[in-house]
Scaffold this motif. Sequence first.
Motif, mmCIF file in Angstrom:
data_model
loop_
_atom_site.group_PDB
_atom_site.id
_atom_site.type_symbol
_atom_site.label_atom_id
_atom_site.label_comp_id
_atom_site.label_asym_id
_atom_site.label_seq_id
_atom_site.Cartn_x
_atom_site.Cartn_y
_atom_site.Cartn_z
ATOM 1 N N UNK A 45 11.828 10.744 -19.987
ATOM 2 C CA UNK A 45 11.909 10.549 -18.536
ATOM 3 C C UNK A 45 11.110 9.319 -18.121
ATOM 4 N N UNK A 46 11.649 8.504 -17.205
ATOM 5 C CA UNK A 46 10.887 7.351 -16.701
ATOM 6 C C UNK A 46 9.728 7.756 -15.802
ATOM 7 N N UNK A 47 9.628 9.065 -15.517
ATOM 8 C CA UNK A 47 8.566 9.560 -14.629
ATOM 9 C C UNK A 47 7.580 10.457 -15.364
ATOM 10 N N UNK A 48 7.368 10.177 -16.626
ATOM 11 C CA UNK A 48 6.442 11.008 -17.412
ATOM 12 C C UNK A 48 5.023 10.996 -16.861
ATOM 13 N N UNK A 49 4.686 9.954 -16.098
ATOM 14 C CA UNK A 49 3.343 9.900 -15.511
ATOM 15 C C UNK A 49 3.126 11.011 -14.483
ATOM 16 N N UNK A 50 4.218 11.685 -14.064
ATOM 17 C CA UNK A 50 4.112 12.790 -13.111
ATOM 18 C C UNK A 50 4.051 14.152 -13.805
ATOM 19 N N UNK B 177 0.826 -1.208 0.000
ATOM 20 C CA UNK B 177 0.000 0.000 0.000
ATOM 21 C C UNK B 177 0.857 1.254 0.000
ATOM 22 N N UNK B 178 2.146 1.085 0.346
ATOM 23 C CA UNK B 178 3.053 2.216 0.343
ATOM 24 C C UNK B 178 3.811 2.254 -0.986
ATOM 25 N N UNK B 179 3.599 3.292 -1.740
ATOM 26 C CA UNK B 179 4.263 3.388 -3.038
ATOM 27 C C UNK B 179 5.721 3.790 -2.854
ATOM 28 N N UNK B 180 6.564 3.373 -3.761
ATOM 29 C CA UNK B 180 7.965 3.757 -3.733
ATOM 30 C C UNK B 180 8.060 5.253 -3.999
ATOM 31 N N UNK B 181 8.867 5.959 -3.209
ATOM 32 C CA UNK B 181 8.997 7.404 -3.339
ATOM 33 C C UNK B 181 9.538 7.780 -4.712
ATOM 34 N N UNK B 182 8.872 8.719 -5.346
ATOM 35 C CA UNK B 182 9.302 9.177 -6.659
ATOM 36 C C UNK B 182 10.316 10.295 -6.513
ATOM 37 N N UNK B 183 11.469 10.132 -7.150
ATOM 38 C CA UNK B 183 12.520 11.148 -7.128
ATOM 39 C C UNK B 183 12.830 11.556 -8.558
#
Length: 250
Positions: free
Chosen positions: A217-222, A20-26
């Motif tokens: 970027x691997x974080x394009x969902x952000x 339930x705890x998501x990995x912190x996005x950096x």
Amino acid sequence: MKVLFLSLIFIFQLFTNINSYSVETILTMHVRDRYPEIVIENNKFSGPLIDIINEAANNIGIKIEFIEAPFTRTLIDLENGKVDLCPRFSKSPEREEFTYFLGPISTVNKIVYFIVPKGQEKIIKSYDDLKKYPVAIKRGTYYFEKFNKDNSIQKLEYKDDENMSLMFMNKRFKVIAIRDYLAMKRYFEKNNFKDYTTATYRHEEIVDIFYGMSKKSPHLNKKEILNKALNKMRTDGRVKKIYEKYGIKE
């Protein structure tokens, strides 16, 4: 049997809670000293462009990791997706091929100065005078469209402002095109160099200030949520207050 059943329930609940705890996005962001908007001293990063992105990120539960890097490396890493963000990134058709532009966080009157030896400000009185001298530029920088596309001007490319300032002090050329006059001025002051001024001609235009985000970027969902947070900070007046904190009119 009852003990086994309760044990299975416990393991299931534990597994569920862990997941339930998501990995912190950096998100990584390349920065370089661009006084007064970005200041790097003793490996510490400060300035309005640092505070704004930090606050926007915190508002949506992510973190920003700052990495000092020259602009030429930033351009390459943005294109390849090796870095997520770049602050104060000017929009151009070429950059839009590999970058999403977040914001704008502000709109400013941007001046491109041309630095010349002291007492020689009149050697560049008009745009066409730039064709008479080699002009030092920082590789990859977007000055203004006419200048960037003008092949009739001899342009000497350098990797950063510090390198250009050293070459100017050693009289390797007479003219520097500069978007960040205050940052260049700091380099001169560090070397106690005063034999310079700005040319009579300068280019002024209204420009938007963006953060650039790599399309790889691997974080394009952000991207959308971060952009929304930045735009909210501007409309709420928060960006203006952060600039004012540093004595800068936004």
